[in-house]
Write a protein that holds these residues in place. Structure first.
Motif, PDB file in Angstrom:
ATOM      1  N   GLY A  71       0.831  -1.187  -0.012  1.00 16.86           N
ATOM      2  CA  GLY A  71       0.102  -0.039   0.058  1.00 16.86           C
ATOM      3  C   GLY A  71       0.682   1.276  -0.013  1.00 16.86           C
ATOM      4  O   GLY A  71       0.571   2.187  -0.700  1.00 16.86           O
ATOM      5  N   ASN A  74       2.204   1.654  -3.583  1.00 19.27           N
ATOM      6  CA  ASN A  74       1.418   1.896  -4.468  1.00 19.27           C
ATOM      7  C   ASN A  74       1.067   3.455  -4.300  1.00 19.27           C
ATOM      8  O   ASN A  74       0.573   4.198  -5.448  1.00 19.27           O
ATOM      9  CB  ASN A  74       0.128   1.295  -4.301  1.00 19.27           C
ATOM     10  CG  ASN A  74       0.259  -0.206  -4.583  1.00 19.27           C
ATOM     11  OD1 ASN A  74       1.232  -0.548  -5.722  1.00 19.27           O
ATOM     12  ND2 ASN A  74      -0.592  -1.221  -4.121  1.00 19.27           N
ATOM     13  N   ASN A 107      -6.768   4.356  -9.993  1.00 17.45           N
ATOM     14  CA  ASN A 107      -6.090   4.214  -8.913  1.00 17.45           C
ATOM     15  C   ASN A 107      -6.555   5.194  -7.619  1.00 17.45           C
ATOM     16  O   ASN A 107      -6.389   4.743  -6.605  1.00 17.45           O
ATOM     17  CB  ASN A 107      -4.615   3.783  -8.846  1.00 17.45           C
ATOM     18  CG  ASN A 107      -4.023   2.808  -9.606  1.00 17.45           C
ATOM     19  OD1 ASN A 107      -4.908   1.820  -9.474  1.00 17.45           O
ATOM     20  ND2 ASN A 107      -2.828   2.706  -9.807  1.00 17.45           N
ATOM     21  N   GLY A 111      -8.940   2.783  -6.202  1.00 14.51           N
ATOM     22  CA  GLY A 111      -7.916   2.314  -5.491  1.00 14.51           C
ATOM     23  C   GLY A 111      -7.599   2.948  -4.197  1.00 14.51           C
ATOM     24  O   GLY A 111      -6.736   2.812  -3.606  1.00 14.51           O
ATOM     25  N   PHE A 116      -4.415   0.859  -3.542  1.00 16.10           N
ATOM     26  CA  PHE A 116      -4.314  -0.448  -4.374  1.00 16.10           C
ATOM     27  C   PHE A 116      -4.090  -0.076  -5.748  1.00 16.10           C
ATOM     28  O   PHE A 116      -4.866   0.814  -6.157  1.00 16.10           O
ATOM     29  CB  PHE A 116      -5.688  -1.128  -4.031  1.00 16.10           C
ATOM     30  CG  PHE A 116      -5.916  -1.442  -2.703  1.00 16.10           C
ATOM     31  CD1 PHE A 116      -5.549  -2.591  -2.027  1.00 16.10           C
ATOM     32  CD2 PHE A 116      -6.986  -0.529  -1.761  1.00 16.10           C
ATOM     33  CE1 PHE A 116      -5.918  -2.904  -0.543  1.00 16.10           C
ATOM     34  CE2 PHE A 116      -6.923  -0.695  -0.522  1.00 16.10           C
ATOM     35  CZ  PHE A 116      -6.512  -1.811   0.133  1.00 16.10           C
TER      36      PHE A 116
END
Length: 276
Positions: A71, A74, A107, A111, A116
């Motif tokens: 996480g 990302n 995202n 996300g 994510f």
């Protein structure tokens, strides 16, 4: 003061060999006229890594489960998207720019702010771009190899590119005008620590197998940058950095650069190890 600075630079210069054609060719291939000075800063960086970054990365690796580390990675990648998008457009890579923009939209929403990587599951693979690459595509020469204190392997073109990228990053202005500069500091710190944590064992093993850690880092940095500039197309790789230096040792992964293409560097290590 200028004269003193000039003497310091001259003291750090490696003089090209004059009576040995092979040694002269190797000197030009390395593109490292400031090697004594670069080795000094390389040792300082390595020392800082051993006493600070490596322990921090170890604690980070133990404290956070894998999904939390993913996480963090990302989210950091998602925040960097505007810089990548700008350089995609500067280079005329409109299809890649569309992918970058699509990833950011997906995202940032589905996300949950980038925690994510939903876009990758949808076939929108991530790539990296920076202004150093943009200048290379425009034909700007890389200049001599440099090792920057606390930053690591670089060259004048890439060092200048980092400055431009900072101005292209909306977070630079957001944190400045809202007086929350700690956000950028935290982001950059997490970026570096996360990258180091993902490579704790790999880096240790490669470092132990290297005869000249400095020379192999230099070689891999230039190979990696050539690969990034050419978007992985070997026919487009530029200059001497596209050819590996003649060494017999295992080639290590670059230690400090948080934007390094780990898969490419790992492949280089595996190929070199299979040749020995």
């Amino acid at each position: 003061m200028m004269a003193l600075a000039g003497l310091v630079v001259l003291a750090g210069c490696a003089m090209p060999p004059t009576n040995d054609p092979e040694a002269l060719a190797a000197y030009r291939e390395a593109n490292d006229p400031l090697e004594p000075m670069n080795r000094y800063f390389f040792d300082l960086n390595n020392f800082a890594d051993e006493i600070l970054m490596k322990p921090l990365a170890g604690w980070y690796y133990i404290a956070l489960p894998n999904f939390a580390q993913d996480g963090v990675r990302n989210a950091v990648n998602n925040v960097r998207t505007p810089v990548i998008l700008a350089n995609d457009l500067f280079q005329g890579e409109f299809e890649r720019a569309g992918t970058t923009f699509g990833r950011f939209l997906v995202n940032s929403t589905l996300g949950l702010g980038g925690l994510f990587d939903i876009a990758e599951k949808m076939g929108l693979e991530r790539h990296d771009e920076d202004f150093g690459q943009t200048m290379a595509v425009a034909g700007v020469d890389e200049g001599p190899y440099l090792v920057l204190p606390l930053i690591g392997p670089s060259n004048p073109r890439d060092a200048f590119g980092k400055v431009v990228d900072a101005f292209l990053d909306p977070m630079t202005y957001l944190t400045f005008f809202t007086n929350v500069g700690w956000i950028n500091t935290t982001r950059n710190g997490l970026d570096i620590v996360d990258f180091r944590a993902r490579n704790l064992q790999t880096l240790d093993q490669i470092k132990k197998g290297s005869l000249d850690y400095y020379a192999t880092v230099r070689s891999l940095y230039r190979q990696r940058r050539a690969d990034e500039i050419s978007n992985g197309n070997p026919n487009l790789m530029e200059g001497p950095g596209s050819e590996p230096e003649e060494t017999s040792e295992v080639r290590p992964i670059i230690m400090i650069d948080p934007n390094a293409s780990l898969d490419f560097l790992h492949d280089s290590v595996v190929k070199q190890g299979s040749m020995n």
